[in-house]
Enzyme design. Sequence first.
Site, PDB file in Angstrom:
ATOM      1  N   LYS A 153      45.694  46.138   7.963  1.00  0.00           N
ATOM      2  CA  LYS A 153      46.066  47.534   8.208  1.00  0.00           C
ATOM      3  C   LYS A 153      44.973  48.275   8.961  1.00  0.00           C
ATOM      4  CE  LYS A 153      44.733  48.561   3.499  1.00  0.00           C
ATOM      5  NZ  LYS A 153      45.145  48.823   2.154  1.00  0.00           N
TER       6      LYS A 153
ATOM      7  N   GLU B 274      59.827  49.503   3.621  1.00  0.00           N
ATOM      8  CA  GLU B 274      59.242  50.755   3.118  1.00  0.00           C
ATOM      9  C   GLU B 274      60.323  51.818   3.239  1.00  0.00           C
ATOM     10  OE1 GLU B 274      56.061  50.713   1.998  1.00  0.00           O
ATOM     11  OE2 GLU B 274      55.359  52.787   2.085  1.00  0.00           O
TER      12      GLU B 274
ATOM     13  N   LYS C  68      53.076  51.569  10.194  1.00  0.00           N
ATOM     14  CA  LYS C  68      52.834  51.612   8.748  1.00  0.00           C
ATOM     15  C   LYS C  68      53.436  52.910   8.216  1.00  0.00           C
ATOM     16  CE  LYS C  68      49.261  50.886   5.282  1.00  0.00           C
ATOM     17  NZ  LYS C  68      49.740  51.806   4.277  1.00  0.00           N
TER      18      LYS C  68
HETATM   19  P1  AMP Z   1      48.066  49.974   1.360  1.00  0.00           P
HETATM   20  O1  AMP Z   1      48.939  50.493   0.255  1.00  0.00           O
HETATM   21  O2  AMP Z   1      47.277  51.029   2.043  1.00  0.00           O
HETATM   22  O3  AMP Z   1      47.264  48.778   0.930  1.00  0.00           O
HETATM   23  O4  AMP Z   1      49.023  49.420   2.503  1.00  0.00           O
HETATM   24  C1  AMP Z   1      50.002  48.465   2.250  1.00  0.00           C
HETATM   25  C2  AMP Z   1      51.341  49.141   2.051  1.00  0.00           C
HETATM   26  O5  AMP Z   1      51.821  49.710   3.238  1.00  0.00           O
HETATM   27  C3  AMP Z   1      52.451  48.185   1.660  1.00  0.00           C
HETATM   28  O6  AMP Z   1      52.416  47.874   0.313  1.00  0.00           O
HETATM   29  C4  AMP Z   1      53.692  48.968   2.036  1.00  0.00           C
HETATM   30  O7  AMP Z   1      54.061  49.811   0.957  1.00  0.00           O
HETATM   31  C5  AMP Z   1      53.234  49.879   3.155  1.00  0.00           C
HETATM   32  N1  AMP Z   1      53.850  49.594   4.462  1.00  0.00           N
HETATM   33  C6  AMP Z   1      54.329  50.527   5.310  1.00  0.00           C
HETATM   34  N2  AMP Z   1      54.801  49.973   6.426  1.00  0.00           N
HETATM   35  C7  AMP Z   1      54.628  48.627   6.321  1.00  0.00           C
HETATM   36  C8  AMP Z   1      54.906  47.507   7.163  1.00  0.00           C
HETATM   37  N3  AMP Z   1      55.456  47.653   8.390  1.00  0.00           N
HETATM   38  N4  AMP Z   1      54.593  46.273   6.708  1.00  0.00           N
HETATM   39  C9  AMP Z   1      54.016  46.099   5.501  1.00  0.00           C
HETATM   40  N5  AMP Z   1      53.732  47.121   4.647  1.00  0.00           N
HETATM   41  C10 AMP Z   1      54.025  48.381   5.058  1.00  0.00           C
END
Ligand code: AMP
Length: 587
Positions: free
Chosen positions: A422, A301, A251
Amino acid sequence: MLFLQLAEVFEKLEKTTKRLEMFEILSQFFKKISKEEVDEVVYFCEEKLLPSFKGIEIGMAEKMIEKSIAKCSGKSASEVSKLYKKTGDLGIAAEKLSKKQRTLIKTKAPTIIEVYNTILKIAKTGGAGSVERKINMLAGLLSKVSAKEAKYIVRFVLGRLRLGIGDPTIMDSMSKAITGDRMKLRPDIERAYNLSSDLGLVADVLFKKGVKGLKTFKVQIGSPIRMALAERLPSASDIIKKIGKCAVETKYDGLRLQVHKKGDKIEIFSRNLEIMTPMFPDIVQGIKKQIRAKTAILEGEAVAFNEATGEFFPFQVTITRKRKYEIEKRAKEAPLVLFSFDILYINNKDMTQKSYSERTKILHRIIKKGFTIRIAEKILTNKPEELEKFFEENIQRGTEGIIAKRLGAEYQAGARNFNWIKLKRSYRGKLQDTVDVCIVGYFKGRGMRAKFGIGALLGCVYDKKKDMFKTIARIGSGLTEAKWQEIRKLLDKIKIEKKPVRVDSLTKPDVWTQPKYVFTVMADEITKSPMHTAGKTKDKPGYALRFPRIKSWIRDKKPEDSTSVKEIEKMFKMQKRVKTIRFVKGK
Ligand code: AMP
């Protein structure tokens, strides 16, 4: 329909303090308007001229609007300016000055469509002499309308209509207007909106062709797709229990981008679905060089890379690439790497219905090796220990954690569910995760902070069911002095007189603001509190963040993308579980 009638609706909306009333007023209005003007009405309610991905701005600063008002009222620009200072609202200044005007000149009142088209024309006017032309066009429009209309037109042109309606309320109102039931058409409307990101277009098709029309919406190059989001679980074993064998990806903490490629024409959209192409020439070049496909929509990302150290920069540096000036210079200093993780469209084929495994196989196939475009690192596993190890490695490297992905899942536009899960950095004994809060006001500082006039922020999470923002924290740390001042300036631009309709709060900050900016907040834990409205019911207290501090500010998220009340409830339960496990283990 005359614009005056819409202005009257705005007036009613402005007076309400309840979201349900807002919804009733709007659904009544949707019943009355014709199908030709429904898209304009929706855009006016969304407080934008067109969806943000079209990249059209009205481009009239305060001073220009003052000149327009001066022109049509026969006053001098400095008189208008004085009245603006006195009232604090240029819309009200226009209203006051146009009263006399209206009694002198009797012209035919303009319709909603006419007002919309004139403002669109103003927005599209560019090039040499455009400042004067824009001023004249707005003055012309203002001279045709009543005081009330002038007030709302000026506020809209200035980007300060501030009715705070919100897309879910608009969607519910349309469903109610057509079927008498708020939820009946919601899934169809939402699906079309998720695929097109254009609520005006959705409304137009719905009112002209009915639900059948909505069903024909499909993925299209050039229209951003509302992005899929992740749920959360507290541990590796919970993840494997939930989705079995899965892909576990790093992530990255950067900017989520959706890239559309049609031959050599590349367009880049942010998570907020704004067009970002001019800001990222390095990604445009990377896509041209490294993507082997005629047409494609891919997601990833973007993270800024520090060539001097060979490491990635933290989010606060990546975000500095989102700027309008010195783009090339910054692209050299901090080039972006796009870690791609999904593909939604390839060579004229919609891939969103295909499984994650099929989609990523294609993604691998079409990316040529190079610096800018890379595949997100991942492992495939069905063992919690392996997942845990990959997670720990990622934390060591300073990434945000991992996202686990269900192998058989399709890409669900705009949805947050367990297809993606996540797991973020865990802090021993502390809250497992960060919370994204939407700022709705600030408190003037005491002591040292008094000189900045800002000492703490009021943060909310989002109640999706009710479409309301509920308070969860008063945040007073995590920012440098300079940042506090910067934030105050930003917030002052969006301040409003009274509590925004969609905000539910027991606390009254010194200054209310429109729900607009989302900050990421770290806290020690989630506690129960009677002071906050998040999760509060008649017989249950709300939730609060203990020792909240800002980790990063102004994320590229919409207010509705803030952490939801439901997520907070889950995090609260997870936290209790983690504490119990630690206790049992004797830690
Ligand atoms: P959150 O913003 O904490 O809800 O986490 C989701 C966000 O993580 C997504 O909208 C992306 O911007 C980010 N992200 C980073 N790496 C990844 C990945 N490998 N797959 C999907 N999202 C990712």
